[in-house]
Scaffold this motif. Structure first.
Motif, PDB file in Angstrom:
ATOM      1  N   SER A 105       0.843  -1.188   0.000  1.00 46.49           N
ATOM      2  CA  SER A 105       0.000   0.000   0.000  1.00 46.49           C
ATOM      3  C   SER A 105       0.878   1.237   0.000  1.00 46.49           C
ATOM      4  CB  SER A 105      -0.933   0.025   1.220  1.00 46.49           C
ATOM      5  OG  SER A 105      -0.183   0.110   2.417  1.00 46.49           O
ATOM      6  N   ARG A 120      -6.004   7.775  -8.202  1.00 39.97           N
ATOM      7  CA  ARG A 120      -6.614   7.052  -9.324  1.00 39.97           C
ATOM      8  C   ARG A 120      -5.574   6.243 -10.097  1.00 39.97           C
ATOM      9  NH1 ARG A 120     -10.522  12.206 -10.417  1.00 39.97           N
ATOM     10  NH2 ARG A 120     -12.270  11.466  -9.120  1.00 39.97           N
ATOM     11  N   ASN A 123      -4.980   3.220  -7.985  1.00 35.10           N
ATOM     12  CA  ASN A 123      -6.120   2.321  -8.146  1.00 35.10           C
ATOM     13  C   ASN A 123      -5.969   1.490  -9.412  1.00 35.10           C
ATOM     14  OD1 ASN A 123      -8.663   4.689  -6.951  1.00 35.10           O
ATOM     15  ND2 ASN A 123      -7.302   3.343  -5.813  1.00 35.10           N
ATOM     16  N   ASP A 124      -5.588   2.151 -10.515  1.00 38.34           N
ATOM     17  CA  ASP A 124      -5.398   1.446 -11.783  1.00 38.34           C
ATOM     18  C   ASP A 124      -4.293   0.404 -11.680  1.00 38.34           C
ATOM     19  OD1 ASP A 124      -7.410   2.915 -12.967  1.00 38.34           O
ATOM     20  OD2 ASP A 124      -6.048   4.344 -13.936  1.00 38.34           O
ATOM     21  N   ARG A 126      -3.630  -1.225  -9.025  1.00 36.25           N
ATOM     22  CA  ARG A 126      -4.063  -2.193  -8.006  1.00 36.25           C
ATOM     23  C   ARG A 126      -3.177  -2.163  -6.761  1.00 36.25           C
ATOM     24  NH1 ARG A 126      -8.034  -5.232 -10.303  1.00 36.25           N
ATOM     25  NH2 ARG A 126      -8.074  -5.310 -12.570  1.00 36.25           N
ATOM     26  N   ASP A 128      -3.148  -0.658  -2.976  1.00 43.73           N
ATOM     27  CA  ASP A 128      -4.021  -0.066  -1.969  1.00 43.73           C
ATOM     28  C   ASP A 128      -3.515   1.315  -1.571  1.00 43.73           C
ATOM     29  OD1 ASP A 128      -5.726  -2.218  -1.900  1.00 43.73           O
ATOM     30  OD2 ASP A 128      -4.885  -3.079  -0.065  1.00 43.73           O
ATOM     31  N   THR A 148     -11.308   5.782  -4.366  1.00 36.05           N
ATOM     32  CA  THR A 148     -11.202   4.485  -3.706  1.00 36.05           C
ATOM     33  C   THR A 148      -9.938   4.424  -2.856  1.00 36.05           C
ATOM     34  OG1 THR A 148     -12.373   3.391  -5.513  1.00 36.05           O
ATOM     35  CG2 THR A 148     -11.044   1.996  -4.068  1.00 36.05           C
ATOM     36  N   VAL A 149     -10.130   4.299  -1.555  1.00 30.61           N
ATOM     37  CA  VAL A 149      -9.001   4.124  -0.646  1.00 30.61           C
ATOM     38  C   VAL A 149      -9.347   2.983   0.315  1.00 30.61           C
ATOM     39  CG1 VAL A 149      -8.340   6.552  -0.818  1.00 30.61           C
ATOM     40  CG2 VAL A 149      -9.790   5.813   1.080  1.00 30.61           C
ATOM     41  N   SER A 150      -8.315   2.299   0.785  1.00 33.50           N
ATOM     42  CA  SER A 150      -8.538   1.139   1.661  1.00 33.50           C
ATOM     43  C   SER A 150      -8.640   1.527   3.127  1.00 33.50           C
ATOM     44  CB  SER A 150      -7.409   0.121   1.478  1.00 33.50           C
ATOM     45  OG  SER A 150      -6.163   0.688   1.843  1.00 33.50           O
TER      46      SER A 150
END
Length: 241
Positions: A105, A120, A123-124, A126, A128, A148-150
């Protein structure tokens, strides 16, 4: 509850006798921190001169070494502008990180220029992302953009303990109002490091400690090492359980 050991941060080489900056030092320190109770590691990669670096070769070399010789725990890396001050160049460097040696991450501070685009990109790829929330405005960016965040890192930077608590409470309230249920981590820095760790225990969030955040133990004495700090935090976590 996770206990993240933040090994070095943006501190300059020599700012503490045990601050790890070389590959050997970071690998050895990672083992010591995990042995002391850390469940995860957070590292600022360092170039040959000891300065922070997001250069793809530096990142690959670090991750390959930690994966080969380090403890088998999750590793997060920074993307802070302290490591690369130009947001455009930062994006390019991260884009060129080699896939086989990507971290588990990364942290992205949402108040920094270019942060949403960087999230972003990750995210692309993959990877985290843990969103660093220093301010209420950064929290609003997280909520408004829907990125999107973990996990979210609540990181008040105020020098005074009460001011830091007020800022953290504001951030937490905004997350609660938005019904954001992603895992949270709360931590401070220097004078607020231990008070924020106590607040994290009270709030039930993950915790973080290490020479990035403080050079001192709760009683004010200088810590011997990251392991020294992690061991004390681990005792506090166990006592609060």
């Amino acid at each position: 509850m996770r206990i993240i050991a933040c090994l070095n941060g943006d501190r300059r080489p020599g700012s503490h006798p045990a601050l790890p900056v070389s590959l050997d030092q970071m690998t050895e320190d990672a083992h010591s921190a995990v042995d002391a109770g850390a469940t995860d590691l957070h590292v600022h990669p360092r170039g040959p001169d000891g300065a922070e670096s997001l250069d793809p070769q530096v990142v690959s070399t670090l991750m390959e070494r930690l994966r080969k010789d380090g403890p088998q725990v999750p590793v997060s890396l920074t993307t802070a502008l302290s490591a690369e001050s130009d947001p455009v160049r930062r994006y390019d460097l991260v884009q060129r990180w080699a896939s086989p040696a990507l971290p588990d991450s990364v942290t992205v501070n949402l108040h920094e220029a270019g942060s949403v685009d960087l999230v972003r990109l990750l995210n692309d790829r993959r990877v985290d992302v843990e969103a660093g929330l220093w301010t209420a405005d950064a929290t609003r960016i997280l909520i408004a953009t829907g990125i999107t965040v973990s996990a979210v890192l609540i990181e008040p930077t105020q020098v005074g303990v009460e001011d830091a608590r007020d800022n953290a409470d504001t951030i937490l309230a905004l997350l609660d109002k938005a019904k954001d249920r992603r895992p949270r981590l709360l931590h401070g820095a220097d004078a607020t490091a231990w008070p924020m760790l106590e607040a994290a225990l009270a709030a039930g969030t993950d915790v973080r400690i290490g020479l990035e955040d403080t050079l001192r133990l709760p009683d004010g004495t200088e810590a011997e090492s990251n392991a020294d700090l992690v061991a004390r935090a681990s005792e506090m976590v166990s006592a609060a359980a």
